[in-house]
Write an enzyme that holds these catalytic residues in place. Structure first.
Site, short mmCIF file in Angstrom:
data_model
loop_
_atom_site.label_atom_id
_atom_site.label_comp_id
_atom_site.label_asym_id
_atom_site.label_seq_id
_atom_site.Cartn_x
_atom_site.Cartn_y
_atom_site.Cartn_z
N LYS A 212 45.36 3.35 -41.20
CA LYS A 212 44.62 4.59 -41.42
C LYS A 212 43.35 4.59 -40.58
CE LYS A 212 42.59 7.38 -45.18
NZ LYS A 212 42.25 7.41 -46.62
N SER A 316 44.26 11.24 -49.12
CA SER A 316 43.86 11.47 -47.74
C SER A 316 44.60 10.60 -46.73
CB SER A 316 42.36 11.22 -47.59
OG SER A 316 42.03 9.88 -47.90
N GLY A 338 40.03 7.68 -54.94
CA GLY A 338 40.43 8.46 -56.11
C GLY A 338 41.90 8.83 -56.08
N SER A 340 43.82 8.19 -52.88
CA SER A 340 44.16 8.51 -51.50
C SER A 340 45.30 7.68 -50.93
CB SER A 340 42.92 8.36 -50.60
OG SER A 340 42.02 9.42 -50.82
#
Length: 388
Positions: A212, A316, A338, A340
């Site tokens: 990521k 995300s 939270g 992701s």
């Protein structure tokens, strides 16, 4: 604005809180009061916020309406908050539990993890040639490399072609913010030579793993999904988690797309998606320019869900979930504050694992929410998440 100062709450020490059935503590529900707008109205509002006089007044009004002054700015905390959720732990001597040696090298720990897993069937590549879609596991890659059925270099070449195909119309999935075909081929060539010498580093040697774009990984900048962050915070080397994977021989295939600064679970990023299509013109001279131009609008969207390209993959860590879901990598790294990692894993039908705080060192990871945001793993199977 002293005359308009909102009174702040006084937070009790935790020892004085009564959370039992007869508690009189009140849970304050969220009641967000903020204008929703777009187009010209949004531009005018942005201009107001950026002005010195009207902007300060508008911010004050918004913060007061949303009780930011009451619960945060003017609040009184009678005890120091616990910024680091680090708790002492004791390893229990449980039956039928094998403890992985935390002092061993990453490659040794991978081998210990592999030894914990049940033996899988020794299927060759021919067994899957005419079957339906199937994600390769880390064990599949390792076994095929050892048996000489395929090489890391051949996998890397097919990976690059697959990313290009998936990023073009009609799919336009936009897995990556940044990846370097030459660097991928270099890593794959080195891994292939190790297998030819009969000396692979570990079961992860030659296995493609994505990262990521919130985690440092050379030679790429770390953008956090923005167009500016890498300019003020340059990447100077691998994050600790990336360095461990690299030391095991894993092929780090690039930086996956994500929601800007990991702000929401949608994974939508308007900044990335179309640029590396243009970059392929230099590697694919037979690609028509009008194909790239027509792909512009299609690609300037979030990483699509490989199960249904009309849907999002979640965020995300959207690109990491999508690249695993599509079967291009058996595993990828994400960051979960939270949800992701876990939410895109759920939407994309893969495994998402968020470790305990402190389990994986956070060095080299953007400190966006470091007290709750942990480096996590997205994988096609539970076993692969365990190995990584």
């Amino acid at each position: 604005m002293g005359l308009l100062r909102a009174a702040g709450v006084v937070y009790k020490p935790v020892e004085q809180l009564d959370l039992g059935p007869d508690s009189n503590e009140i849970y304050v529900e969220a009641d967000i009061k903020a204008p929703r707008m777009g187009g010209l109205l949004a531009k005018i509002f942005a201009w107001i916020l950026e002005s010195r006089i009207f902007g300060a007044l508008a911010f004050y009004i918004l913060k007061r309406l949303n009780r930011v002054h009451k619960f945060i700015s003017n609040a009184t905390v009678e005890e120091p908050p616990m910024f680091v959720p680090l708790h002492p732990y004791v390893d229990l001597d449980e039956q039928e539990v094998i403890e992985i040696d935390s002092d061993a090298s990453p490659a040794e720990r991978v081998q210990q993890a592999m030894n914990c897993l049940p033996l899988t069937s020794e299927n060759s590549l021919d067994a899957f040639k005419f079957s339906c879609f199937r994600r390769w596991t880390i064990a599949d890659y390792s076994r095929a490399y050892r048996n000489g059925e395929i090489t890391p270099l051949k996998v890397a070449e097919r990976f690059i072609d697959a990313v290009h195909e998936s990023s073009s119309r009609p799919l336009s999935i936009a897995f990556f913010i940044n990846y370097d075909a030459e660097d991928i081929l270099r890593q794959a060539t080195e891994s292939t030579l190790r297998y030819e010498r009969g000396a692979p580093i570990s079961a992860l040697d030659g296995v493609p793993i994505a990262v990521k774009d919130e985690i440092d990984c050379s030679p790429y900048p770390t953008t956090g999904g923005t167009k500016w962050l890498h300019k003020v915070r340059p990447c100077t080397g691998d994050a600790c988690c990336v360095a461990r994977l690299r030391s095991c021989g894993a092929i780090l295939v690039g930086k996956t797309n994500m929601h800007e600064l990991g702000a929401t679970p949608s994974g939508i990023n308007p900044h990335y998606g179309w640029e590396f299509l243009v970059a392929f013109l230099f590697h694919k001279p037979n690609l028509q320019l009008n194909t790239v131009i027509c792909s512009f609008c299609e690609c300037c969207r979030p990483p699509r869900n490989p199960y249904d390209p009309s849907r999002i993959s979640g965020g995300s860590s959207s690109g990491s979930a999508a690249v695993v879901c599509a079967g291009l990598c058996p595993a990828a790294l994400g960051v979960d504050g939270g949800g992701s990692v876990r939410m895109p894993a759920s939407l994309s039908g893969v495994v998402g694992f968020k470790p305990t705080f402190g389990r994986i060192p956070h060095s080299g990871v953007l400190p966006l929410n470091w007290t709750v945001g942990m480096v996590g793993v997205l994988a096609g199977t539970l076993e692969d998440a365990f190995i990584v």
